[in-house]
Every structure is written in structure tokens, then in C-alpha cells.
Design an enzyme around this catalytic site. Structure first.
Site, PDB file in Angstrom:
ATOM      1  N   SER A 215      -4.195  -2.205  -5.940  1.00  0.00           N
ATOM      2  CA  SER A 215      -4.479  -2.481  -4.830  1.00  0.00           C
ATOM      3  C   SER A 215      -3.728  -3.606  -4.211  1.00  0.00           C
ATOM      4  O   SER A 215      -2.347  -2.879  -3.979  1.00  0.00           O
ATOM      5  CB  SER A 215      -5.942  -3.084  -4.497  1.00  0.00           C
ATOM      6  OG  SER A 215      -6.336  -3.094  -3.384  1.00  0.00           O
ATOM      7  N   GLU A 329     -11.653   6.342  -4.238  1.00  0.00           N
ATOM      8  CA  GLU A 329     -11.212   5.452  -3.835  1.00  0.00           C
ATOM      9  C   GLU A 329     -12.092   4.903  -2.534  1.00  0.00           C
ATOM     10  O   GLU A 329     -12.287   3.560  -2.487  1.00  0.00           O
ATOM     11  CB  GLU A 329      -9.762   5.358  -3.035  1.00  0.00           C
ATOM     12  CG  GLU A 329      -8.702   5.879  -4.227  1.00  0.00           C
ATOM     13  CD  GLU A 329      -8.384   4.296  -5.124  1.00  0.00           C
ATOM     14  OE1 GLU A 329      -8.773   3.306  -4.717  1.00  0.00           O
ATOM     15  OE2 GLU A 329      -7.398   4.469  -5.693  1.00  0.00           O
TER      16      GLU A 329
END
Length: 541
Positions: A215, A329
């Protein structure tokens, strides 16, 4: 009998002392800044809370990381240092750090070395958390299991939010580099320089460094690849779900400065002296304001120019890259909200939100039936959130990077939560929501792998997460994924014994993507037209 005991003691005593000397030698490491004493964790030596820069407090707030003040004697390195200033925004973050402080620039090392000259490969891992949260002490990033595979593993703290990315005209004026903001990225750069200078003392090879992250950590890896400062400090990179090459362009230094100036005005603090005198806790409270949204910027120092242009010209660090994202996601509910997942609702939302671009988007995000809407909307939400930027990173690097690239799609959904978790539900980014808020957000079990779900699998840390009821198939997936990471860190190629063959991306061709899950296998890229459309629309903005 006493004579025999005495005899045996005299024979083996030198051996015992030699073993103790060897242990002490590993527990005490001489770095460029002073001697550290760590812990023996059953054959892996850990050194926690190592300062790699001076505390960024007082006059050093909003400055490039400054040199560590050297110490005399032996410094204990048996506890994690404080985590960076941050608000509790993600429910999946479990810290072992020594509190929270503006004084946060510490790193942690796990090493399996048995001598000083092993020259082991090195993993430097940057945590995720949107550049507003996270810490190197989180159990899911723990380096012990990678160290047991012969890798010196490191987690790095860096400044976050207003402490790490605040820009202001006066800050740029006082800087020797005429830049401000990007302090968190500069912290990572300082840590990589520390590794080059010191890691040999821990049995690591400074020429075999791989940087990795998930991330915001993956975003950071792409940023380090784009910065001229970090060239030569690592030989390979791993990116898990994130890149700075997405559809949100980075602001210029001038834009970032003006945003910082406006924020300073809203809190009634105009000059640097007064801004630096605000207690860290109070400054952290200010970040709850809507205006407190501080981004990485093109500062002319860490980034000489727009990273996208740099990647297109091939001026990034030309290193092998292992990169990918997860199958869910973001969920369709993040896009449609309370609206039912129907073709009419999906098309209407895209048309309202994207205007003239909607027609082209609906050509590639096109549900064939009402049953398809949830998946198509989930794909679209995930692509907008993080997958497209990660794809673009791999695509541009494949065109100009002149190095092997290995792309994955992680597909294993997390198992159900353990019974003792009660009515808790999974939140954004793998967070856990409990209590009354959980009752409002009762949602179906995710069908795919959510954002951040792969971390414990990749680093061999399933056992550190007691939220989920891990099954044998989870450990099977973890064994495969960790092996890929291990192989890549050691040789810059994920392939090896016991794992399916993973083809590298070939320039200009649809990628062979490794689908990592219960049945791990490489598959030809199916949705390239989606990303090519997003690329076209992004460049036409």
C-alpha cells in the site's frame, strides 16, 4: 565421581566460554554510530529501536533527516522505538512500539548471521497506512520468519501526515535544497543510506538489498525507484498494491506550499517559529481537519520532475521488480453505496461521475447480466483505488526499465474470523470494526482477497494475526508466496524448487500473471484493455 565431574568441567569449559563469546559477539554489534546490544530469539538475532537519524523535533521538525548523535558505551536494542505521530484510523494495526512520539526515526533488524562475513541478502520493508498511519513494529511485518530463511530483514519507521509531508514557502526558503514536504520519503532514503553503511556488521550484503512494501509502503518503493537520490542503494524492488503512478497527479511544490500556507492560516499559526512550537499532540489533533491532507509533491529535490515522465524516459532505478495487487482491493459497495448492484445503477453512476469519459469506460467495464454487476463494480472500484497505478508502474518499467518484471494477482480470501471475535466485521484495508459500529456494517464475507490481505502470507506471519481462523490451505498459500519472495530477494528471480514457474513480463506483450492462491498458476493477462483505457483517459485529462 567428583574427579570425573571436575575433569569434564575442565575439558568443556573452554568450549562453553567460546560459545558464550560467540553469542556475545552477535548480541553486540558495532555500527558507525556506536555499539548496539540486541536479543537472541532462538537463533535469530534481533536489534530493535535503532536510531538512523536524529529525532525530528524542535528545530528539526520539517527538516531533512539529520545525522544521529553518536553514543558511547553499549546501547540496548531490545525494544521497538516509538511509532510516528498518527491518529487511530485503521483497525487492523497492532503495535508493539514504545508509545507514540515525534521522535520516531528508528529501524529494526533481524539477522540469522553466524559470522560477520556471510554477506546475506537484505530485505528493507516499508509499512503501509496511507502515509498517515503504520509502524515497523506491527507483527504482520515481523522479520523473524524471513531471517530464518537466510535473509537479513529490516523494518523502517518514517514520518507521517503533517509531520512527514507538510510544505510551506518558508520551509522551502530555509531548506538548502529549496524544497519542502516529502520528509517521510527522505526518512526512508536516510534509512537506506544507513543500511549501506552498517548492514555488513549484521551479516548482510549492501549490494544485495531489496526494498519492499504494501500500500503506502509500495507507493514508497515506487517513489524510491523514481528518486535520483536513491539510485544505487538497492538492487531489486517488491511492490504490493500501490504506486505513485496512478490517476491522481502529484502536486507541484508551489501547490503544496500554498496548501500548507492555507492550513497554517486556518489554525492561526503563520510563521515557522510558532508552527514548530506547537506540541506534537496538538498538531496531530489539527490533522482531523478537512484541510489537513498533505501529499507527496514534486519538490525539485527528491523528485526532480514528474515521476511518470521519468519512468517513460527510463531514468528510474533499473532494477528487477516483483509487483502485483489483490483480487478485491475495493468492494462494489465502495462504488455503489446503498444502491442495488444493477446494470442501470452501475451505468448511471459511471455516467454521473465521469461525464464524457463514461462511454469509453463502459466499453471495458461492461456487465453482461445483472449477476455480473457486483464483480464488474468491484473490479472498477479496485482499479480506481490502487490496481491501475500498480499496473502502470509495472507497464512503464517493462518498457524502459531493462530489468525482469514479475507480476502477480493475489486471490486467496481471508478465512472467517475466529469465534472469540464475536460480532466484529472486517473494515477497510483489512481493519476490524467492533461494537455498535460493527452492527451497522454487517456485510457478506468477501469473495476475493481484500487490500492488505496478503501481507502475513508473503512474510510468513500468519501466526501473528489472531483475528482470523487460519486453515491448512492458508498455510499452503503462505508457503508458496513466501518462497517466491525469498527466491526473489536472494536472486532477483522468484523461481525455484517447489513453486510453479513464474514467467517474466515481456515488453509490449500481455503479461503472464502469477495468480497466487489455493491453486497457484500463471495465467495470461485477461483485462489489459481496462488498463489501456484508463491509461488513455488519464493522459487526456
Amino acid at each position: 565421581m567428583r574427579v570425573l565431574i571436575y575433569f569434564l568441567t575442565m575439558v568443556f569449559l573452554p568450549f562453553i566460554y567460546a560459545q558464550q563469546d560467540e553469542l556475545d559477539k552477535h548480541l553486540q554489534i558495532k555500527t558507525a554510530d556506536g555499539v548496539l546490544e540486541g536479543n537472541d530469539e532462538s537463533g535469530v538475532y534481533s536489534f530493535k529501536g535503532i536510531p538512523f537519524a536524529a529525532p525530528p523535533v524542535g528545530e528539526f521538525r520539517w527538516k531533512e533527516p539529520q545525522p544521529v548523535e553518536k553514543w558511547t558505551g553499549v546501547r540496548k536494542a531490545d525494544k521497538f522505538g516509538p511509532r510516528a505521530m498518527q491518529r487511530p484510523v485503521f483497525g487492523d494495526m497492532n503495535f508493539r512500539s514504545n508509545g507514540m512520539s515525534e521522535d520516531c526515526l528508528y529501524l529494526n533488524v533481524w539477522t540469522p548471521t553466524k559470522s560477520f562475513d556471510e554477506k546475506l541478502p537484505v530485505l528493507v520493508y516499508f509499512y503501509g497506512g496511507g502515509l498517515i498511519a503504520g509502524d515497523g513494529s506491527e507483527p504482520r511485518y515481523d522479520g523473524e520468519n524471513m531471517a530464518r530463511r537466510g535473509i537479513v530483514s529490516i523494518t523502517v519507521n518514517y514520518r507521517l501526515n503533517i509531520f512527514g509531508f507538510f510544505s510551506h514557502p518558508e520551509l522551502s526558503k530555509e531548506s538548502p535544497n529549496s524544497a519542502s514536504g516529502n520528509y517521510g520519503l527522505l526518512d526512508q532514503y536516510a534509512a537506506l543510506k544507513w543500511v549501506q553503511q552498517n548492514i555488513a556488521a549484521f551479516g548482510g550484503d549492501p549490494n544485495k538489498v531489496t526494498i519492499a512494501g504494501e500500500s503506502a509502503g509500495s507507493f514508497s518503493v515506487s517513489a524510491q525507484m523514481a528518486s535520483p537520490l536513491s539510485k544505487g542503494l538497492f538492487r531489486a524492488a517488491i511492490g504490493e498494491s500501490g504506486a505513485l503512478l496512478g490517476n491522481r497527479p502529484l502536486p507541484s511544490l508551489q501547490e503544496a506550499e500554498q496548501k500548507g500556507k492555507v492550513f497554517a492560516t486556518t489554525i492561526g499559526q503563520e510563521g515557522l517559529t510558532s508552527l514548530r512550537s506547537i506540541p506534537a499532540e496538538q498538531l496531530l489533533e489539527f490533522t482531523a481537519k478537512p484541510e489537513a491532507n498533505f501529499a507527496v509533491n514534486i519538490d525539485g529535490y527528491f523528485f526532480k520532475e514528474n515521476p511518470i515522465a521519468l519512468f517513460k524516459r527510463g531514468e528510474q532505478s533499473k532494477v528487477p521488480l516483483l509487483v502485483g495487487w489483490n483480487s478485491e482491493e475495493m468492494n462494489y459497495r465502495a462504488l455503489l453505496g446503498e444502491a442495488k448492484p444493477t446494470i442501470i445503477n452501475f451505468n448511471k453512476l459511471i455516467e454521473e461521475r465521469f461525464g464524457e469519459q463514461a462511454k469509453e469506460l463502459l466499453q471495458v467495464y461492461k456487465p453482461q447480466s445483472e449477476m455480473d454487476v457486483e464483480q464488474v463494480a468491484t473490479d472498477f472500484a479496485g482499479d480506481q483505488f490502487i490496481a491501475y497505478g500498480t499496473w502502470r508502474w509495472a507497464e512503464l518499467h517493462s518498457q524502459t526499465g531493462k530489468s525482469p518484471i514479475y507480476r502477480y494477482l493475489y486471490t486467496k480470501p481471508r478465512p472467517a474470523m475466529r469465534a472469540e471475535m464475536g460480532d466484529a466485521v472486517a473494515g477497510l484495508a483489512g481493519g476490524v470494526i467492533k461494537g455498535d459500529e460493527a452492527k451497522k456494517q454487517q456485510t457478506p464475507q468477501n469473495k476475493g482477497a481484500v487490500h492488505s490481505a496478503e501481507i502475513e502470507y508473503a512474510l510468513g506471519n500468519l501466526s501473528t494475526n489472531r483475528v482470523y481462523d487460519w486453515q491448512p490451505e492458508d498455510y499452503k498459500v503462505s508457503t508458496v508466496m513466501q518462497a517466491y519472495f525469498e527466491n526473489f530477494i536472494k536472486s532477483t528471480d522468484p523461481n525455484g524448487l517447489g513453486v510453479p514457474n513464474w514467467p517474466a513480463i515481456k515488453k509490449g506483450e500481455a503479461a503472464e500473471v502469477m495468480h497466487i492462491g489455493v491453486n497457484t498458476a500463471a495465467e495470461r493477462e485477461k483485462y489489459r484493455e481496462r488498463y489501456l483505457t484508463l491509461e488513455k483517459l488519464s493522459e487526456n485529462k
